[in-house]
Design a protein around this motif. Structure first.
Motif, PDB file in Angstrom:
ATOM      1  N   PRO A 192       0.807  -1.229   0.000  1.00 10.78           N
ATOM      2  CA  PRO A 192       0.000   0.000   0.000  1.00 10.78           C
ATOM      3  C   PRO A 192       0.840   1.279   0.000  1.00 10.78           C
ATOM      4  O   PRO A 192       0.459   2.268  -0.633  1.00 10.78           O
ATOM      5  N   GLU A 193       1.981   1.254   0.679  1.00  6.77           N
ATOM      6  CA  GLU A 193       2.814   2.460   0.693  1.00  6.77           C
ATOM      7  C   GLU A 193       3.364   2.775  -0.688  1.00  6.77           C
ATOM      8  O   GLU A 193       3.416   3.927  -1.105  1.00  6.77           O
ATOM      9  N   GLU A 194       3.804   1.715  -1.390  1.00 10.17           N
ATOM     10  CA  GLU A 194       4.324   1.933  -2.746  1.00 10.17           C
ATOM     11  C   GLU A 194       3.203   2.402  -3.674  1.00 10.17           C
ATOM     12  O   GLU A 194       3.410   3.249  -4.542  1.00 10.17           O
ATOM     13  N   VAL A 195       2.020   1.827  -3.492  1.00 12.37           N
ATOM     14  CA  VAL A 195       0.876   2.231  -4.314  1.00 12.37           C
ATOM     15  C   VAL A 195       0.589   3.716  -4.098  1.00 12.37           C
ATOM     16  O   VAL A 195       0.360   4.476  -5.055  1.00 12.37           O
ATOM     17  N   SER A 196       0.647   4.134  -2.850  1.00 15.42           N
ATOM     18  CA  SER A 196       0.383   5.537  -2.544  1.00 15.42           C
ATOM     19  C   SER A 196       1.458   6.446  -3.162  1.00 15.42           C
ATOM     20  O   SER A 196       1.159   7.506  -3.722  1.00 15.42           O
ATOM     21  N   ARG A 197       2.716   5.992  -3.110  1.00 21.20           N
ATOM     22  CA  ARG A 197       3.793   6.763  -3.750  1.00 21.20           C
ATOM     23  C   ARG A 197       3.592   6.822  -5.266  1.00 21.20           C
ATOM     24  O   ARG A 197       3.862   7.841  -5.906  1.00 21.20           O
ATOM     25  N   ALA A 198       3.103   5.710  -5.833  1.00 15.89           N
ATOM     26  CA  ALA A 198       2.840   5.694  -7.275  1.00 15.89           C
ATOM     27  C   ALA A 198       1.804   6.751  -7.624  1.00 15.89           C
ATOM     28  O   ALA A 198       1.961   7.509  -8.590  1.00 15.89           O
ATOM     29  N   GLN A 329      -5.808  -0.787  -6.985  1.00 10.58           N
ATOM     30  CA  GLN A 329      -5.294  -0.105  -5.779  1.00 10.58           C
ATOM     31  C   GLN A 329      -4.853   1.323  -6.104  1.00 10.58           C
ATOM     32  O   GLN A 329      -5.099   2.246  -5.325  1.00 10.58           O
ATOM     33  N   ILE A 330      -4.186   1.477  -7.254  1.00  7.62           N
ATOM     34  CA  ILE A 330      -3.729   2.825  -7.642  1.00  7.62           C
ATOM     35  C   ILE A 330      -4.935   3.737  -7.865  1.00  7.62           C
ATOM     36  O   ILE A 330      -4.931   4.907  -7.467  1.00  7.62           O
ATOM     37  N   LEU A 331      -5.987   3.197  -8.475  1.00  8.15           N
ATOM     38  CA  LEU A 331      -7.200   4.006  -8.697  1.00  8.15           C
ATOM     39  C   LEU A 331      -7.784   4.463  -7.360  1.00  8.15           C
ATOM     40  O   LEU A 331      -8.221   5.613  -7.221  1.00  8.15           O
ATOM     41  N   GLU A 332      -7.781   3.566  -6.386  1.00  7.64           N
ATOM     42  CA  GLU A 332      -8.269   3.962  -5.050  1.00  7.64           C
ATOM     43  C   GLU A 332      -7.382   5.030  -4.443  1.00  7.64           C
ATOM     44  O   GLU A 332      -7.873   6.003  -3.855  1.00  7.64           O
ATOM     45  N   ALA A 333      -6.061   4.838  -4.588  1.00  6.78           N
ATOM     46  CA  ALA A 333      -5.131   5.818  -4.025  1.00  6.78           C
ATOM     47  C   ALA A 333      -5.288   7.172  -4.718  1.00  6.78           C
ATOM     48  O   ALA A 333      -5.216   8.219  -4.076  1.00  6.78           O
ATOM     49  N   LEU A 334      -5.534   7.150  -6.040  1.00  6.95           N
ATOM     50  CA  LEU A 334      -5.758   8.407  -6.766  1.00  6.95           C
ATOM     51  C   LEU A 334      -7.017   9.091  -6.236  1.00  6.95           C
ATOM     52  O   LEU A 334      -7.039  10.312  -6.034  1.00  6.95           O
ATOM     53  N   ALA A 335      -8.061   8.289  -5.997  1.00  8.47           N
ATOM     54  CA  ALA A 335      -9.310   8.864  -5.479  1.00  8.47           C
ATOM     55  C   ALA A 335      -9.069   9.492  -4.112  1.00  8.47           C
ATOM     56  O   ALA A 335      -9.544  10.594  -3.826  1.00  8.47           O
ATOM     57  N   SER A 336      -8.263   8.805  -3.289  1.00  4.74           N
ATOM     58  CA  SER A 336      -8.044   9.349  -1.952  1.00  4.74           C
ATOM     59  C   SER A 336      -7.133  10.572  -2.001  1.00  4.74           C
ATOM     60  O   SER A 336      -7.088  11.350  -1.063  1.00  4.74           O
ATOM     61  N   GLN A 337      -6.408  10.738  -3.120  1.00  9.16           N
ATOM     62  CA  GLN A 337      -5.601  11.960  -3.277  1.00  9.16           C
ATOM     63  C   GLN A 337      -6.350  12.985  -4.128  1.00  9.16           C
ATOM     64  O   GLN A 337      -5.759  13.928  -4.650  1.00  9.16           O
ATOM     65  N   GLY A 338      -7.652  12.768  -4.312  1.00  6.72           N
ATOM     66  CA  GLY A 338      -8.505  13.781  -4.913  1.00  6.72           C
ATOM     67  C   GLY A 338      -8.921  13.540  -6.347  1.00  6.72           C
ATOM     68  O   GLY A 338      -9.733  14.278  -6.888  1.00  6.72           O
ATOM     69  N   LEU A 339      -8.347  12.498  -7.000  1.00  6.12           N
ATOM     70  CA  LEU A 339      -8.691  12.276  -8.410  1.00  6.12           C
ATOM     71  C   LEU A 339      -9.676  11.113  -8.528  1.00  6.12           C
ATOM     72  O   LEU A 339      -9.287   9.944  -8.570  1.00  6.12           O
TER      73      LEU A 339
END
Lengths: 588, 194
Positions: A192-198, A329-339
């Motif tokens: 998850p940390e790498e996904v968030s960095r991605a 996972q990246i799509l979720e992380a993008l959503a949580s970063q506003g996209l």
């Protein structure tokens, strides 16, 4: 229930929901061929074991399910070595069952004895020599599990004749816990940390490119890729193995990169500041000279195989995992970063709200596309251009046609000029570069997807290597269509000799008329057609597309001097791309 | 697979790492490991194989040259082998290593006393005696074996064989330290890779 080993093997394949076996019997595998008569599984009798292997690959390519091939010991087994190597390079899940001499004879140089587990040690994901009849169901379950999970690949199960003839009490492993694979635990979700960095890198990039490879297809991840590309507005290159993961018709699709990729795909990667590599492995045919590849790009590398991360290019964000799951996972992380999904407005104050505008990058890409399109020139009354044939095939066949190809110039033209708008419609030998792949792979694909039109775009050199499988196709009523781009040469080798060996042509001429392809096709139970000029192309294709009761072969007599462009010479930096013949040495 | 570095004084240095690989005790496993090294162009410096306390598992201790090929690639490729159950990477400073040496040395009666006293200093054993030669056995840290080898060489080594090292993690720093393996985590915490 008491079963023989042979019966247990077939029943195990039935338990794995195998629909079809491509194979050819012989002495050591004879016991296993008897229960096939009583099985629901269809057996397709090939004319050469290599054909069985490539058919299994073609079947796996288009269905996503493992292809199964069965052959006898010795030469039967060695004849399927090339498909195993091919499947290993391209991560194709196939299960090959080989007969073996009786355990009591192993090591004695018995008739048709070859130590096939040793021979295929390095070109299978794993292999097994069964020495106890009671192991058969468990080993078959293990073989399918290993072939289809993690990074998919070929497996081989070697079955000695006395084990086939022995009896056992039938059982079936009810769960993965009953398999004996203590060292096999593929990792599927990303850290998850790498996904968030991605996601952070994606939202900070000014010139990003998605580098989409065949791993996305293996992961059934085309939908996730579509969402990722369209939500972020990031352009996508699709590698030779990844053609069809993202529709060529979409404005964000840049097509194929690499040695014969188009200028825009190659150059966009070179100039990018972020490469998002998804199920792709920085193959030398994509990177050119590695040290000069995409020098300014940060790298996000997502691969199911941790050994690929950093093998060629050190990633800034390495993510081991299944391409589909990690993209989600990246799509979720993008959503949580506003996209969020397309159409939603980035949350104020979020990373997405301050994201760089990609429009100047996309404008640059459009400018390259306008300036450096793929080109060829079909003159009226001039020699028939192979690219014209591919374009006509594309335009006159259904949008979801499956295309198989061999290896060489015709393969590159097929990849360049076809429009791949659907995943699992491109069946091709990428890593191994196996000439002769197209005909049997197309047959396997048609068996897997009988509802679809299947065209093989083949070269004359390739066709001669495995054409005999059209006898199989005729006998089994598998109506594939073969377009031979017949330039009378081993064309790609000829191209290299022209460009890099001062036009010294060594052993590349084949002749357009020897063999007579039409007669050969007819002798194999196919319809044979010959096309010599541009105006005959469309009528012949339409005629072929109208035939559905037998295979069709069209011998297209194409210009022997046509070369594949663009081209990055082997080992050169991708910046040295040669766009067309005017730039190439000795160009016409 | 041929060693690229001479087994000179001091033995393998910092460019060598010890990989301790737990594998399933099945036919052909050693061939799989050896073949992997060969086809990926990794160099094996020494290799030792033996059963473990668990009869389903064996341990392969491999000393690898990490200068010629990145350790991380070796570990990740090894981990892909289906029969590999677990891998520990031991940096030389984190490992307790031992190796066994057998040597037959020329030792005519005039020199025999000197050889025997040398064996005594190194706490080795005389395991066979002939008219003008003796066979000695020595177990210990690889560097100690190197020293011994150098000191007896002038007497004339007739035959010499070493087992290759076996190793276990030192107790005070229990597990291996893997930099950026398994998903490329840069987590500095000691970990193993499966």
């Amino acid at each position: 229930m008491k079963l023989t080993g042979a019966q247990a093997l077939i029943k195990s394949l039935e338990m794995q929901k195998v629909e079809v076996i491509f194979g050819l019997p012989g002495g050591a595998i004879l016991p296993v061929y008897d229960p096939i008569l009583d099985s629901s599984i269809r057996h397709i009798l090939v004319r050469h074991e290599q054909g069985a292997g490539h058919m299994a690959e073609g079947y796996a390519h288009v269905t996503g399910r493992p292809g199964v091939a069965m052959v006898t010991s010795g030469p039967g087994a060695t004849n399927i070595v090339t498909p195993l190597a091919d499947a290993m390079m391209d991560s194709i899940p196939i299960v090959v069952i080989t007969g073996q001499v009786p355990t009591t004879a192993i090591g004695t140089d018995a008739f048709q004895e070859v130590p096939i587990t040793g021979v295929t040690l390095d070109i299978t994901k794993h292999n097994w020599l069964i020495t106890d009849v009671n192991d058969i169901p468990r080993v078959v379950a293990e073989a399918f599990h290993v072939a289809t999970t993690g990074r998919p690949g070929p497996v081989l199960v070697d079955l000695p004749k006395d084990i086939s003839n022995a009896t056992m009490d039938w059982y079936w492993p009810s769960s993965l816990d009953e398999l004996d694979l203590p060292g096999y635990k593929p990792q599927t979700t990303g850290d998850p940390e790498e996904v968030s960095r991605a996601a952070e890198l994606i939202l900070a990039a000014e010139r990003p490119v998605i580098y989409a490879g065949g791993g996305i297809l293996k992961a059934r991840g085309a939908e996730a890729l579509f969402e990722l590309a369209t939500r972020t507005g990031i352009p996508v290159v699709t590698t030779l193995m990844g053609r069809g993961t993202f529709p060529d018709s979409h404005p964000l699709c840049l097509g194929m990169p690499g040695m014969h990729g188009n200028y825009t795909a190659v150059t966009a990667m070179q100039k990018s500041d972020l490469l998002i590599a998804l199920g792709s492995r920085f193959d030398d045919r994509v990177t050119g000279k590695v040290s000069a590849f995409a020098p300014e790009a940060k790298i996000i590398h997502v691969d199911i195989d941790p050994a690929e991360l950093g093998k060629v290019r050190r990633p800034d964000v390495p993510i081991a995992g299944d391409a589909r799951l990690v993209m989600e996972q990246i799509l979720e992380a993008l959503a949580s970063q506003g996209l969020g999904p397309v159409g939603t407005v980035p949350d104020t104050g979020s990373r997405a709200a301050t994201r760089p505008d990609l429009s100047s990058w996309l404008d640059q890409i459009r400018a390259w596309q306008a300036e450096f399109p793929l080109t060829y020139n079909q003159e009226d009354g001039g020699a028939l251009k192979p690219q014209y044939v591919v374009e006509q095939l594309r335009d006159l066949s259904p949008d979801d046609t499956i295309v198989a190809s061999g290896v060489g110039q015709h393969q590159m033209w097929a990849s360049q000029y076809w429009q791949f708008n659907h995943p699992y419609t491109w069946v091709n030998s990428g890593g191994a570069g196996t000439m002769g792949f197209a005909v049997p792979a197309a047959i396997g694909a048609k068996v897997g997807r009988p509802d679809k039109t299947v065209w093989a775009i083949d070269g004359d050199g390739c066709f001669q290597m495995t054409a005999q499988e059209l006898v199989t196709a005729s006998a089994e009523k598998i109506p594939v269509k073969i377009a031979i781009l017949n330039n009378a040469y081993l064309g790609m080798v000829r191209q290299w000799q022209e460009l890099f060996y001062a036009e010294r042509y060594s052993e590349v001429y084949l002749s357009p008329d020897l063999p007579d392809y039409v007669k050969w096709a007819e002798a194999m139970g196919c319809v044979g057609l010959k096309v010599e000029s541009a105006e005959e192309v469309a009528p012949a294709i339409e005629k072929a597309n109208g035939i559905d009761d037998r295979p069709v072969v069209i011998d297209f007599r194409t210009d022997a001097f046509e070369k594949v462009y663009p081209m990055v010479p082997a080992g050169a930096p991708n910046d040295d791309i040669i766009v067309g013949p005017a730039e190439g040495e000795g160009g016409r | 697979m041929a060693p690229t570095a001479p087994a000179g004084p001091g033995g393998p240095g910092a460019r060598h790492h010890i990989i301790s690989v737990l594998v399933e005790n099945k036919a052909g496993v050693l061939a799989r490991v050896a073949s992997l090294f060969s086809r990926r162009g990794f160099n094996i410096y020494s290799l030792a194989v033996a059963p473990t306390d668990n009869d389903r598992l064996s341990r392969i201790t491999i000393v690898v040259d990490v200068e010629s090929s990145p350790l991380e690639q070796i570990l990740r490729q090894l981990d892909k082998l289906i029969n590999v159950v677990d891998i520990f990477e031991l940096a030389p400073e984190d490992a307790t290593e031992r190796e066994l040496l057998l040597a037959t040395v020329s030792a005519d009666p005039a020199e025999r006393g000197q050889v025997i006293s040398l064996v005594g200093v190194f706490e080795g054993k005389i395991v066979d005696v002939g008219r003008d030669r003796i066979t000695v056995m020595l177990a210990g840290a690889p560097s100690k074996l190197d020293d011994f080898e150098n000191l007896i060489r002038p007497y004339g080594i007739v035959e010499l064989q070493r087992t290759g090292r076996v190793a276990l993690p030192k107790l005070e720093r229990r597990a291996a330290r893997l930099r950026s393996v398994a998903g490329g985590s840069t987590d500095p915490a000691p970990s193993k890779i499966t």
